[in-house]
Design an enzyme around this catalytic site. Structure first.
Site, PDB file in Angstrom:
ATOM      1  N   PRO A 116       0.831  -1.209   0.000  1.00 62.91           N
ATOM      2  CG  PRO A 116      -0.580  -1.513   1.796  1.00 62.91           C
ATOM      3  CD  PRO A 116       0.767  -1.925   1.277  1.00 62.91           C
ATOM      4  CB  SER A 470      -7.538  -5.049  13.841  1.00 62.05           C
ATOM      5  OG  SER A 470      -6.570  -5.271  14.852  1.00 62.05           O
ATOM      6  CB  SER A 589      -8.677  -1.544   4.011  1.00 64.77           C
ATOM      7  OG  SER A 589      -8.032  -1.412   5.261  1.00 64.77           O
ATOM      8  CD  GLN A 590     -12.793   2.964   9.633  1.00 62.45           C
ATOM      9  OE1 GLN A 590     -12.789   3.964  10.357  1.00 62.45           O
ATOM     10  NE2 GLN A 590     -13.621   1.959   9.838  1.00 62.45           N
TER      11      GLN A 590
END
Length: 655
Positions: A116, A470, A589-590
């Site tokens: 990323p 998570s 994804s946050q």
């Protein structure tokens, strides 16, 4: 195909140890009190799996029900028992297998597919020396942070427990590992190298003009070199002019993993190359100084005013962080295997790129932002330079004819991949998370349902959706998968689309001459009811995951429990429905940060979308990605449709 590649990689994966925790997963004393990751109930996982099939592969539902029954009465209970026994022997029964399955056994290129990128607010420097001072200060703070890690003195992060009253500690292993891991390529499976701090991490590598320089961060007396010393070293490197004769060896790290593994073996035949590779693998981090900007051909503006740096829009700078623009720009000014890359551009671009197997965004993004804020607040100072500093050491290479050929092929491959990536950034500020909270809905649940509505409007069906969850509440926890596609979400999006010109679902369509007339059968009240059911389902899915009751780690574990014992993969995992369920055409994804930053990644499948979203006080930043080579996907269309979905959802709730 993906599962086949994983299975083949597993057969050659000889480093798995059943009865002990591998070195990189040893838990520090601070984390010993954390609970172990539970093994979910087998029957509950199978029911959730059937719900996924119902939502995204309904034509296979009946067959899958039969396969589930056969699994529950056949190999399922035995494999479940093996997982329970494994959970009693190792600190985390899932993490080793998950890292192998998610990263190490996947042969794809790291740029775009894995690593990323994040772009922070640009910096403004009056001179090149000012830029060198800023970098030196950042690295000085980074060295201080590393010393905190070396002393095991990092403050433990905490989060609200399930009861909402107490604060629960989180596993800090990712923080301690991020500067101690290196991903080394392999022909069948990659290897995670856990670096020994006694012999590594006392130097950084600065990349400039596709050339790498070794900069020690410890003086001969063992003390950290000063900020002024670092400034001098960095400034010297900045002043070195580009050399057209430099061969871009760094481009090899952009190749598919087996290709890079073979090219690396060729390089290692020469002693000079071995030393350079050793310095790259053992450094603390890579600092990339990019001496130019990406052209506006990398722009993909959602709105004309979406500029970040000069004529560069939001998409342009994210391209820069993710892959460097290919071989013609900065892709060779990286070493993609290294966990942390700090990137400073000529125009003030300030960015981060990281290798994902080394950790998740919350750990890595957090330290980048915190150190940046610390440096921004520092007053100017005049430090005395030490006289013993030598010139930065340029890494040297001796390249064979085969290595030169490998480099040319890698240049061609990364350029094709870069040209294929389609990015668009949506900065949505019509309302914020406070509006969503006022409706008693989790902002993450709300956005996930907005993404479902968006995909359905574009493609008239739902797909498997990945959102990282998570599981750091548990020792050595990484992530599981929050799946947003559900039967309840499907029912709601069909109702929401009953009036869409191209969506003939949820209503009865009749022909009246050449004109189509659609009769609405859902009232707004009914749509709200369906939405509330979808919210409840998604909220439960989110909560189940964070307490260790997700299905993806469990399904993966059941497969590996069979593989580990040399048994055939159960039929349920070879079925077409399972392949569809594992094909994440929507990867989300946050990405929570302190500041307004742009962060994102590429799609994880050729016909899919990537969508990272940053929940801000003043709105949301969505980084949408797709591949140009797939004619049915478009990052800009996805962003435009997502904006409409968010507007329509607010309108629905206000009625």
């Amino acid at each position: 195909m993906k599962n086949q590649l994983r299975n083949e990689a597993w057969r050659s994966y000889t480093n798995e140890r059943n009865d002990k925790v591998s070195r990189e997963h040893r838990c520090r004393k601070k984390d010993e009190a954390l609970p172990t990751l539970p093994v979910p109930c087998l029957e509950a996982t199978m029911q959730k799996y059937l719900a996924q099939v119902e939502a995204v592969a309904p034509n296979y539902l009946e067959k899958t029900r039969n396969l589930v029954k056969a699994f529950l009465t056949g190999p399922g209970p035995k494999l479940q028992q093996r997982l329970i026994e494994r959970s009693q022997k190792v600190t985390n029964w899932a993490t080793d297998w998950w890292i192998n399955d998610m990263y190490l056994s996947i042969p794809l290129e790291l740029p775009i597919n894995v690593n990323p990128g994040l772009v922070a607010r640009p910096k403004q420097f009056a001179s090149q020396r000012d830029a060198a001072v800023f970098l030196a200060r950042f690295l000085t703070e980074l060295l201080g942070y590393q010393e905190t890690l070396d002393k095991s003195q990092l403050e433990v992060e905490r989060i609200k427990s399930k009861d909402g009253k107490t604060m629960q500690p989180l596993c800090m292993a990712q923080h301690y590992q991020m500067f101690r891991l290196y991903r080394r390529p392999g022909c069948s499976v990659d290897e995670r190298i856990h670096l020994n701090r006694a012999s590594s991490g006392d130097h950084i590598i600065v990349a400039h003009h596709n050339q790498f320089y070794n900069v020690p961060v410890r003086a001969p007396d063992g003390e950290r070199i000063t900020e002024a010393d670092l400034t001098q070293q960095i400034f010297k490197i900045m002043e070195i002019p580009a050399d057209e004769k430099v061969v871009p060896v760094g481009i090899l790290t952009t190749a598919k993993r087996p290709v890079w593994a073979k090219a690396r073996e060729e390089l290692l035949k020469n002693e000079l190359n071995r030393r350079s590779i050793e310095l790259l693998e053992n450094c603390l981090c890579i600092v990339c100084i990019d001496d130019d900007v990406l052209p506006t051909t990398f722009n993909n503006p959602y709105r004309k005013e979406d500029c970040w740096l000069g004529n560069r829009d939001y998409a342009n700078v994210l391209h820069h962080a993710l892959h460097g623009g290919g071989s013609r720009y900065f892709a060779a000014n990286r070493w993609f295997d290294k966990t942390v890359h700090i990137i400073l551009g000529k125009d003030g671009l300030w960015a981060l790129m990281y290798e994902h197997s080394g950790g998740e965004a919350p750990a890595i993004f957090r330290i980048f932002e915190e150190l940046t804020e610390t440096v921004n607040a520092l007053p100017s100072s005049e430090n005395i330079l030490r006289s013993y500093l030598t010139e930065p050491e340029k890494l040297e290479w001796c390249l064979s004819e085969q290595s030169c050929k490998d480099i040319l092929e890698a240049m061609s491959s990364i350029d094709m991949l870069v040209e294929d990536l389609d990015l668009c950034i949506l900065w949505f500020n019509e309302y914020s998370k406070e509006f969503i909270k006022s409706c008693n809905i989790s902002p993450d649940v709300y956005i996930q349902l907005a993404l479902q509505l968006t995909y359905f409007r574009l493609h008239e069906h739902l797909v498997s959706t990945y959102e990282s969850a998570s599981v750091r509440r548990f020792a050595l926890g990484r992530v599981d998968v929050i799946r947003a596609a559900s039967p309840e979400a499907l029912a709601w999006v069909k109702a929401m689309c009953q009036g869409d010109p191209q969506a003939h679902v949820g209503g009865i369509v009749q022909e009246e001459g050449a004109k189509k007339v659609q009769f609405t059968i859902y009232s707004n009240q009914k749509i709200k009811e369906l939405f509330n059911k979808a919210v409840q389902r998604q909220t439960k899915e989110m909560l189940d995951n964070i307490i260790g009751q997700g299905i993806d780690n469990h399904l993966m574990g059941l497969r590996y429990a069979a593989l580990e014992n040399g048994e055939p993969i159960p039929e349920i995992f070879n079925d077409e429905a399972f392949k569809i369920i594992q094909h994440f055409a929507l990867s989300t994804s946050q990405i929570t940060t302190k500041n307004d930053v742009i962060a994102g990644y590429g799609p994880v499948v050729p016909d899919g979308y990537g969508c990272g979203y940053n929940v801000r006080k003043n709105g949301f930043i969505f980084s949408c990605s797709a591949f140009h080579s797939d004619e049915n996907t478009s990052a800009k269309k996805f962003a435009q449709t997502l904006e409409k979905s968010l507007q329509d959802m607010a309108l629905m709730l206000s009625k």
